[in-house]
Write an enzyme that holds these catalytic residues in place. Structure first.
Site, short mmCIF file in Angstrom:
data_model
loop_
_atom_site.label_atom_id
_atom_site.label_comp_id
_atom_site.label_asym_id
_atom_site.label_seq_id
_atom_site.Cartn_x
_atom_site.Cartn_y
_atom_site.Cartn_z
N THR A 257 -5.93 -81.38 20.91
CA THR A 257 -6.10 -82.53 21.79
C THR A 257 -5.89 -82.15 23.27
OG1 THR A 257 -3.80 -83.19 21.53
CG2 THR A 257 -5.40 -84.17 20.02
N ALA B 288 -3.47 -86.98 28.05
CA ALA B 288 -3.98 -88.05 28.91
C ALA B 288 -4.11 -87.54 30.34
CB ALA B 288 -3.05 -89.25 28.84
N GLU C 108 -6.38 -81.58 13.06
CA GLU C 108 -6.16 -81.79 14.50
C GLU C 108 -4.72 -81.45 14.85
OE1 GLU C 108 -8.07 -85.21 16.29
OE2 GLU C 108 -6.19 -85.66 17.33
P1 FAD Z 1 -15.46 -94.53 23.83
O1 FAD Z 1 -15.82 -94.54 22.40
O2 FAD Z 1 -16.38 -93.87 24.75
O3 FAD Z 1 -15.23 -96.03 24.35
C1 FAD Z 1 -14.13 -96.81 23.92
C2 FAD Z 1 -14.60 -98.21 23.54
O4 FAD Z 1 -15.21 -98.84 24.63
C3 FAD Z 1 -15.60 -98.23 22.39
O5 FAD Z 1 -15.39 -99.37 21.64
C4 FAD Z 1 -16.92 -98.31 23.11
O6 FAD Z 1 -17.89 -98.90 22.30
C5 FAD Z 1 -16.56 -99.16 24.34
N1 FAD Z 1 -17.37 -98.80 25.49
C6 FAD Z 1 -17.07 -97.88 26.44
N2 FAD Z 1 -18.06 -97.80 27.34
C7 FAD Z 1 -19.02 -98.68 26.93
C8 FAD Z 1 -20.30 -99.05 27.42
N3 FAD Z 1 -20.81 -98.50 28.52
N4 FAD Z 1 -21.00 -99.99 26.71
C9 FAD Z 1 -20.51 -100.56 25.59
N5 FAD Z 1 -19.30 -100.23 25.08
C10 FAD Z 1 -18.57 -99.31 25.74
N6 FAD Z 1 -7.34 -89.20 23.99
C11 FAD Z 1 -6.92 -88.20 24.81
O7 FAD Z 1 -6.45 -88.46 25.92
N7 FAD Z 1 -6.98 -86.89 24.42
C12 FAD Z 1 -7.50 -86.52 23.21
O8 FAD Z 1 -7.54 -85.34 22.89
C13 FAD Z 1 -7.98 -87.55 22.32
N8 FAD Z 1 -8.53 -87.25 21.13
C14 FAD Z 1 -9.05 -88.26 20.35
C15 FAD Z 1 -9.68 -87.92 19.15
C16 FAD Z 1 -10.22 -88.91 18.33
C17 FAD Z 1 -10.92 -88.52 17.05
C18 FAD Z 1 -10.09 -90.28 18.70
C19 FAD Z 1 -10.62 -91.37 17.79
C20 FAD Z 1 -9.47 -90.62 19.89
C21 FAD Z 1 -8.95 -89.63 20.73
N9 FAD Z 1 -8.33 -89.92 21.95
C22 FAD Z 1 -7.87 -88.91 22.76
C23 FAD Z 1 -8.15 -91.32 22.38
C24 FAD Z 1 -9.27 -91.79 23.33
O9 FAD Z 1 -9.29 -91.01 24.49
C25 FAD Z 1 -9.03 -93.24 23.69
O10 FAD Z 1 -9.17 -94.08 22.59
C26 FAD Z 1 -9.82 -93.76 24.89
O11 FAD Z 1 -9.30 -95.04 25.24
C27 FAD Z 1 -11.30 -93.93 24.62
O12 FAD Z 1 -12.02 -92.77 24.72
P2 FAD Z 1 -13.28 -92.60 23.73
O13 FAD Z 1 -14.13 -91.48 24.13
O14 FAD Z 1 -12.79 -92.61 22.34
O15 FAD Z 1 -14.01 -93.96 24.06
#
Ligand code: FAD
Length: 303
Positions: free
Chosen positions: A51, A54, A20
């Protein structure tokens, strides 16, 4: 580790890796990124991802970087994409631009609220509700005839700050899979059991897609602690001990970082893990030495 155990490690098949990167902010950072990409290319990664800042703040830079990787290197390029501060149409337009630039893999994320993690995530008016909605939206959207993105998503072995509990987390990850995700990549962690317990929970909850451990290669320990605090990932006491007193010694910190990553990967490999995703922070040296110690050879050297 004895010479004998090094030899037996090397007899284990070498893992599959992915790297990454983040989009560079300056000319100097840009030169460093491309040097890193060039040095890591011979490791023949499954894919390299870039990435998305934000709130889509790096949209143009992410796009330029993944497009250049897709067009000018033999690597499979993956673009991160979030739901933040954009309508569905805008997000899908970005996805289409990625596709047109030769990118065939998206890392689909909800993203952090524009005010930063810790604030409540609010769906943008006209935007995707969450990462499940985004994955579904990409799958439902007719980008081009026969177009199908590979889609990776995130997951959190120590729970995300917004977690509503393990059952909901696993159900939500399963919903990402059901919406069309092909793979999940974990947040970083340092204890193998953190990943293995999560894997067990996910498998019991019906998640069958690959769950690739995300391995952090951050040698700036203070920076790592700051990052871990925000994302609520734990830093074990033994890691504090290892870096203690190395504040002015970046060379030693690099060696510690690579060794910690290698040991974690070896322990996971002993449990059958074959794929690793490295958070490179755009530095080739640490990723390269970690891969070499895991038995990966530059492609040209593989007979
Ligand atoms: P999700 O997994 O969709 O949700 C986050 C948490 O909330 C989880 O625990 C989920 O279970 C819970 N949740 C959310 N909605 C619900 C629902 N409806 N019901 C039940 N539970 C729910 N950020 C950036 O800005 N740019 C990037 O390029 C970037 N790359 C990333 C790459 C990886 C591999 C990882 C692990 C994180 C990355 N992030 C990035 C960070 C990420 O955007 C943040 O952690 C953000 O707060 C959550 O987005 P997500 O898609 O990971 O969340």
């Amino acid at each position: 580790m004895s010479a004998l155990s090094v030899a037996s490690r090397q007899r284990q098949s070498a893992p599959n890796v992915s790297f990454e990167f983040f989009p560079p902010k300056s000319d100097k950072m840009e030169a460093k990124l491309w040097e890193s990409v060039a040095r890591l290319t011979p490791m023949a990664p499954n894919f390299v991802s870039v990435t998305y800042g934000a709130g889509g703040s790096t949209r143009d830079r992410t796009q330029a970087t993944v497009a250049k990787i897709a067009q000018d290197t033999p690597l499979s390029a993956a673009a991160h994409l979030t739901c933040v501060s954009a309508t569905k149409e805008e997000v899908l337009q970005v996805a289409t631009e990625f596709w047109n630039a030769g990118v065939r893999h998206l890392v689909a994320l909800r993203g952090d609220p524009p005010a930063g993690m810790g604030e409540k995530f609010e769906q943008h008016p006209g935007g995707f509700r969450d990462s499940v909605d985004l994955v579904q939206g990409i799958r439902d959207y007719d980008i081009a005839p026969g177009a199908r993105f590979e889609i990776s998503v995130s997951c959190y072995p120590e729970k995300h700050p917004d977690s509503r509990g393990w059952d909901q987390d696993i159900a939500f990850l399963k919903a990402k899979q059901d919406a069309g995700a092909d793979r999940a990549i974990t947040q970083f962690f340092f204890e193998p059991d953190v990943y293995l317990s999560f894997l067990e929970r996910a498998r019991s909850g019906g998640v069958t897609m690959p769950i690739v451990p995300g391995i952090m290669l951050q040698p700036n320990f203070k920076g790592l602690c700051r990052m871990a605090k925000v994302v609520e990932a734990s830093i074990p006491g033994w890691l504090h001990e290892l870096y203690d007193g190395t504040e002015d010694d970046p060379e030693t910190r690099d060696l510690i970082t690579a060794n910690v990553a290698v040991e974690l990967c070896h322990k996971l490999a002993d449990q059958g893990v074959e794929d690793f995703h490295f958070y490179t922070l755009n530095k080739a040296g640490l990723a390269l030495s970690t891969c070499r110690m895991l038995g990966l050879k530059p492609k040209a050297q593989v007979a």
